[in-house]
Design an enzyme around this catalytic site. Structure first.
Site, mmCIF file in Angstrom:
data_model
loop_
_atom_site.group_PDB
_atom_site.id
_atom_site.type_symbol
_atom_site.label_atom_id
_atom_site.label_comp_id
_atom_site.label_asym_id
_atom_site.label_seq_id
_atom_site.Cartn_x
_atom_site.Cartn_y
_atom_site.Cartn_z
ATOM 1 C CG LEU A 112 -18.167 3.146 0.972
ATOM 2 C CD1 LEU A 112 -17.845 3.994 1.493
ATOM 3 C CD2 LEU A 112 -19.870 2.884 1.908
ATOM 4 C CG LEU A 126 -13.084 8.258 10.276
ATOM 5 C CD1 LEU A 126 -12.749 6.642 9.895
ATOM 6 C CD2 LEU A 126 -11.524 8.562 12.033
ATOM 7 C CE1 TYR A 185 -3.680 -2.442 0.029
ATOM 8 C CE2 TYR A 185 -3.717 -2.069 2.200
ATOM 9 C CZ TYR A 185 -4.329 -2.469 1.150
ATOM 10 O OH TYR A 185 -5.065 -3.930 0.688
ATOM 11 C CG ASN A 189 -17.005 6.152 5.754
ATOM 12 O OD1 ASN A 189 -15.709 5.976 5.365
ATOM 13 N ND2 ASN A 189 -17.110 6.443 4.887
#
Length: 357
Positions: A218, A304, A64, A307
């Site tokens: 999502l 965030l 990542y 969410n």
């Protein structure tokens, strides 16, 4: 209807006793190396808020943002590391021209873990995933290497991601028969846009004791409602994680006519509920009994916070039915065949069997 949740109402991960939050914090967005991530300061704000709310489940991987994600997680965790459940992955290649720097085999696994320990500034990894099935390494080699790392104390639990259901179930059976560390987590793509995993992968996980950790709940951002049909000109996207989020959504197969149609239903449910589309999509993923913790991929603190609002969402039975009707997939053979009245009639006749408790 769903019950309200909180980050500090922990769930057990698969067949293990490990306690994790019902929403994991994905950190593929930590670092700007790929052109669309968060810088160090924003990453810190995101992590701090997640931990302050009681969250403890952090997801990253060796590749990542070219290793920046692990470095930032290790730096920002600091003296809070012990309260965290750090999950990372091996498989993806880190060095061009080196044929053994990636893959599922033992050398790749051991060297990747050693490098991840350094970037994460820790002496153990809570959960190590095989990142994606490469079809070349013997399963006994993989499982024994995982078990060796557990016995050495460098890894506490092992899991698997993006692998066919038949292979995962075979590996779990081998691990059980040989007394090796079992797989306790299955990380797979799962959202209202991607439900084909309900055919084999999710039922297998329930039967074999793996907690399901959905990535991209999502739909690469499509279910947030931020894309329209004008964005379909992205075509299939390029086969790279770098570039733009729109490119990733197209390359991942989420940004399509079907995906946008599902997103419209999500937006309608959100409007009547006084919630955001992202919150509705995450709340739906949380409803499945096999799901332990969907992964949030927030790039900003605002995302965030949005969410986390999914934990307060209560979907009615009617809303859930609308979402599932819009996103339904055919289960195919043998599932559809076994569910037919004729098939059940010749198997069971007039016998009535209570559901297993």
């Amino acid at each position: 209807m769903t019950n309200a949740l909180s980050l500090d109402t922990y769930r057990l991960l698969g067949r293990s006793g490990l306690r994790v939050s019902p929403l994991a914090l994905g950190t593929m967005t930590f670092g700007a190396d790929w052109g669309w991530g968060s810088d160090s300061d924003e990453s810190r704000r995101i992590l701090d808020v997640y931990l302050d709310r009681g969250g403890n489940f952090i997801d990253t991987a060796n590749k990542y943002t070219n290793g920046t994600s692990e470095r930032l997680v290790g730096e920002l965790a600091g003296d809070r590391r012990e309260r965290l459940v750090l999950a990372t992955k091996y498989t993806l290649s880190m060095r061009a021209g080196d044929p053994n720097s990636g893959g599922n085999h033992r050398k790749s696994m051991v060297r990747s873990v050693e490098a991840s320990l350094g970037r994460l500034r820790t002496d153990y990894i809570d959960l190590l995933y095989l990142h994606a099935w490469d079809g070349t390494a013997p399963v006994e080699e993989i499982l024994r290497a995982m078990d060796d790392l557990v016995r050495a104390g460098k890894v506490l639990y092992v899991g698997i991601s993006d692998t066919p259901a038949w292979q995962v179930s075979r590996m779990q059976a081998i691990a059980d028969l040989r007394g090796w560390s079992p797989l306790v987590a299955l990380q797979i793509e799962y959202s209202l846009i991607e439900r084909t995993v309900e055919r084999e992968l999710i039922p297998m996980a329930q039967e074999m004791g793996l907690g399901v950790i959905p990535w991209s709940p999502l739909g690469s951002g499509v279910l947030t409602g931020k894309y329209t049909r004008a964005d379909l000109d992205a075509g299939g996207g390029t086969a790279a994680a770098s570039g733009t989020r729109k490119n990733v959504a197209a390359a991942n197969g989420s940004l399509t006519e079907r995906g946008l149609g599902i997103a419209e239903v999500v937006k309608a449910v959100a409007a009547e509920s006084g919630k955001t589309p992202a919150q509705i999509a995450l709340a739906w993923a949380l409803l499945h009994p096999a799901v332990t913790a969907p992964i949030m991929g927030a790039r900003t603190l605002e995302q965030l916070e949005d969410n986390l609002g999914a934990l307060d969402v209560r979907l009615t039975d009617g809303q859930r039915a609308r979402l599932e009707q819009a996103s339904a997939v055919e289960l195919g053979f043998p599932h559809d065949f076994l569910a037919r009245p004729m098939t059940r009639g010749v198997m069971f006749g007039d016998v009535k069997i209570a559901a297993r408790r």
